[in-house]
Design an enzyme around this catalytic site. Structure first.
Site, PDB file in Angstrom:
ATOM      1  N   ASP A  16    -134.276  31.789 -28.513  1.00 19.25           N
ATOM      2  CA  ASP A  16    -134.031  30.416 -28.906  1.00 19.25           C
ATOM      3  C   ASP A  16    -132.834  30.271 -29.843  1.00 19.25           C
ATOM      4  O   ASP A  16    -131.979  29.405 -29.670  1.00 19.25           O
ATOM      5  CB  ASP A  16    -135.286  29.942 -29.646  1.00 19.25           C
ATOM      6  N   LEU A 185    -126.984  28.593 -46.759  1.00 17.68           N
ATOM      7  CA  LEU A 185    -125.771  28.910 -47.521  1.00 17.68           C
ATOM      8  C   LEU A 185    -124.513  28.581 -46.726  1.00 17.68           C
ATOM      9  O   LEU A 185    -123.422  28.484 -47.285  1.00 17.68           O
ATOM     10  CB  LEU A 185    -125.761  30.391 -47.913  1.00 17.68           C
ATOM     11  N   LYS A 187    -124.193  25.825 -45.065  1.00 20.85           N
ATOM     12  CA  LYS A 187    -124.062  24.367 -44.933  1.00 20.85           C
ATOM     13  C   LYS A 187    -122.974  23.866 -45.884  1.00 20.85           C
ATOM     14  O   LYS A 187    -122.861  24.309 -47.020  1.00 20.85           O
ATOM     15  CB  LYS A 187    -125.399  23.687 -45.218  1.00 20.85           C
ATOM     16  N   GLU A 221    -138.838  17.530 -42.758  1.00 22.92           N
ATOM     17  CA  GLU A 221    -138.558  17.447 -41.320  1.00 22.92           C
ATOM     18  C   GLU A 221    -139.532  16.452 -40.715  1.00 22.92           C
ATOM     19  O   GLU A 221    -140.678  16.375 -41.146  1.00 22.92           O
ATOM     20  CB  GLU A 221    -138.745  18.822 -40.663  1.00 22.92           C
ATOM     21  N   ASP A 240    -141.164  30.098 -45.298  1.00 23.84           N
ATOM     22  CA  ASP A 240    -140.200  29.630 -44.295  1.00 23.84           C
ATOM     23  C   ASP A 240    -139.021  28.886 -44.928  1.00 23.84           C
ATOM     24  O   ASP A 240    -137.897  28.976 -44.454  1.00 23.84           O
ATOM     25  CB  ASP A 240    -140.928  28.717 -43.292  1.00 23.84           C
ATOM     26  N   HIS A 245    -134.337  29.188 -48.402  1.00 29.26           N
ATOM     27  CA  HIS A 245    -133.355  28.095 -48.410  1.00 29.26           C
ATOM     28  C   HIS A 245    -133.301  27.355 -49.764  1.00 29.26           C
ATOM     29  O   HIS A 245    -132.244  27.195 -50.352  1.00 29.26           O
ATOM     30  CB  HIS A 245    -133.660  27.089 -47.299  1.00 29.26           C
ATOM     31  N   GLN A 382    -128.121  17.091 -45.787  1.00 26.94           N
ATOM     32  CA  GLN A 382    -128.196  16.588 -44.422  1.00 26.94           C
ATOM     33  C   GLN A 382    -129.298  15.559 -44.298  1.00 26.94           C
ATOM     34  O   GLN A 382    -130.223  15.604 -45.107  1.00 26.94           O
ATOM     35  CB  GLN A 382    -128.451  17.726 -43.436  1.00 26.94           C
TER      36      GLN A 382
END
Ligand code: BG6
Length: 493
Positions: A16, A185, A187, A221, A240, A245, A382
């Site tokens: 994926d 990192l 982004k 999300e 996760d 992050h 974002q």
């Protein structure tokens, strides 16, 4: 002078991540002529026999698939063809040394006696990382250039398993050959954090407990674990999203000024911040899990409705946490994190809430709620990348009324060029040997030590997550947690 070549081998080409991120990023780099001109880049795709695609598929079919499905750029057919001409497909098993010997032979043909540099991207499940690295390193005959390996999280599930993975990888690779990706990192707005802080006079002097009340790192999300339940249930949202992050963003946000922009200098500062933090306490975390919800006639599944998730799973799909940095700059300032799936929107942002203005002449304009009057700096990672600062302003007119307005840097309005995907930047950096945006092993260890105790405790005590409806704003417990530290989440209301 001998020309050098670079080959990029994506191990796990039908996965994926490869399809969604790696190929598009490679092609985009190629399309934009970003890959070094003097280097002859070859892309090798490698996969197992038991992957999704039938093994009898030929090179061309795989390449067609890559091009047709995953990068529908306009007017780029010529470039696409050139790109595809540089791609080779090699089928085999990840844990077969024989397979890597064959790959090595093919790589050699292309390298044709030149200085040979090899980048492997392990886009495969972590339990076979080590086997693949072992096979690749044992079978590579005297590569005379560099060999680098990109790996992607999960790097274990806790301190011990992460350290074991590092030890195993280091049997075959040196630390400077391991490129651990944390794609946040890569982004744009995360990279810009240091620019914002260190190249403007007006932020850095305020960047401390003296002026900042709290910092919020928010990830949400608006979709669930759809299709990834099997992976996710083993990890949960803290591993996760938070441990990597959000914590990486925190480290960049809070670190001291690095000696230089060199990778080691920056990573030295990041690791110092992480090591100055207290491990997360169970009282400072709230966990949640989404349940099914019907809205406007549409019914959205709950987390445990996913067939790959055990019915009685207690795995958190949401978490809020309060973390503290025990150093002179940040003593007592809560760093609040919030991360969740199946919430009402998709967003990643940093919110910096400043202290109240002392003895403010205008306080009475805000009634009793001075929180409403504090400056807030928002860095929206974002979507709709932006940096904005909430300031108090006089509403134009004869009276004296104040309101809050934004000084607003909206990327879309300011810059016409599209923002590259994080994977483009990171792949290019790996090719160029730039390690700044990759995670060093001591950073990884420090990150795990902050979360391992609480993860163990949550799991041992079988703490039941607070349920929240799919598409909602998440469990109310997140507000109580923030309120304990006199904080209101900036993204609500
Ligand atoms: C990944 C997580 O690291 O990041 C996913 O494993 C998550 O669960 C993803 O969806 C989010 O990345 P992005 O770039 O879409 O915000």
């Amino acid at each position: 002078a001998g020309k050098s070549t670079v080959s990029i081998t994506v191990v796990g080409a039908s996965g994926d991540l490869a399809k969604k991120k790696i190929f598009p990023a490679l092609f985009a780099l190629y399309y934009e002529d970003c890959l070094p001109e003097d280097l002859d880049v070859k892309f090798f795709l490698s996969k197992t026999y038991n992957d999704l695609l039938p093994s009898k598929w030929s090179d061309n079919l795989l390449l067609l698939l890559v091009s047709a499905l995953y990068y529908l750029w306009e007017n780029c057919s010529e470039k696409m063809e050139q790109f595809l001409n540089r791609c080779f497909y090699h089928s085999g098993q990840y844990d077969s040394q024989q397979n890597f010997v064959e790959l090595d032979k093919k790589l050699k043909e292309h390298e044709a006696g030149r200085v040979a540099n090899r980048l492997f991207y392990l886009s495969i499940p972590p339990n076979i990382f080590v086997d693949a690295v072992k096979c690749a390193s044992l079978s590579a005959s005297a590569a005379n250039g560099w060999t680098r390996v990109i790996v992607e999280k999960p790097f274990g599930r806790d301190s011990e398993s992460s350290a074991a993975l590092t030890r195993a990888l280091k049997q075959y690779l040196a630390e400077d050959q391991i490129f651990r990706i944390d794609h946040y990192l890569g982004k744009e707005l995360v990279e810009n954090l240091s620019v914002l802080r260190f190249s403007n006079l007006i932020f850095e002097p305020l960047w401390s407990r003296q002026y900042i009340r709290n910092v919020q790192l928010i990830f949400s999300e608006d979709f669930g674990t759809e299709g990834r339940g099997g992976y996710f249930d083993h990890y949960g949202i803290i591993r996760d999203i938070m441990q990597n992050h959000l914590l990486q963003i925190l480290a960049l946000f809070a670190m001291e000024t690095p000696v230089s922009l060199d990778a080691e200098d920056i990573r030295n500062e990041k690791v110092k911040v992480l090591r100055s933090m207290k491990p997360l306490r169970i009282d400072d975390v709230v966990i949640g899990q989404y349940k099914s919800h019907t809205k406007g006639g549409v019914s959205y599944p709950g987390y445990t409705d996913d067939k790959t998730v055990p019915k009685d799973s207690l795995t958190p799909t949401f978490a809020a946490a309060a973390l503290f940095i025990d150093n002179a700059r940040w003593d007592g300032v809560p760093f609040l994190m919030k991360a969740g799936k199946a919430l009402h929107n998709r967003r990643a942002e940093i919110r910096v809430q400043f202290r109240h203005v002392p003895g403010n002449l205008y306080n009475r304009n805000f009634g009793t709620d001075l929180d409403r009057a504090t400056n807030e700096l928002v860095i929206r990672v974002q979507p709709d990348e932006a940096i904005y600062l909430k300031i108090n302003n006089k509403v134009p007119g004869l009276g004296m009324r104040l309101d809050r307005s934004n000084l607003n840097l909206l990327y879309k309005a300011r810059y016409s060029k599209e923002i590259p995907d994080a994977y483009e930047r990171l792949l290019l950096d790996a090719v160029e040997g730039e390690r700044r945006l990759f995670i060093r092993s001591d950073e990884l260890d420090a990150a795990w030590s902050l979360f391992t105790p609480v993860l163990k405790e949550l799991e041992e005590k079988k703490i039941i997550p607070e349920y929240y409806p799919y598409g909602s704003r998440g469990p109310v417990g997140a507000h109580y947690l923030a309120a304990r530290y006199n904080v209101k989440w900036g993204d609500i209301g």
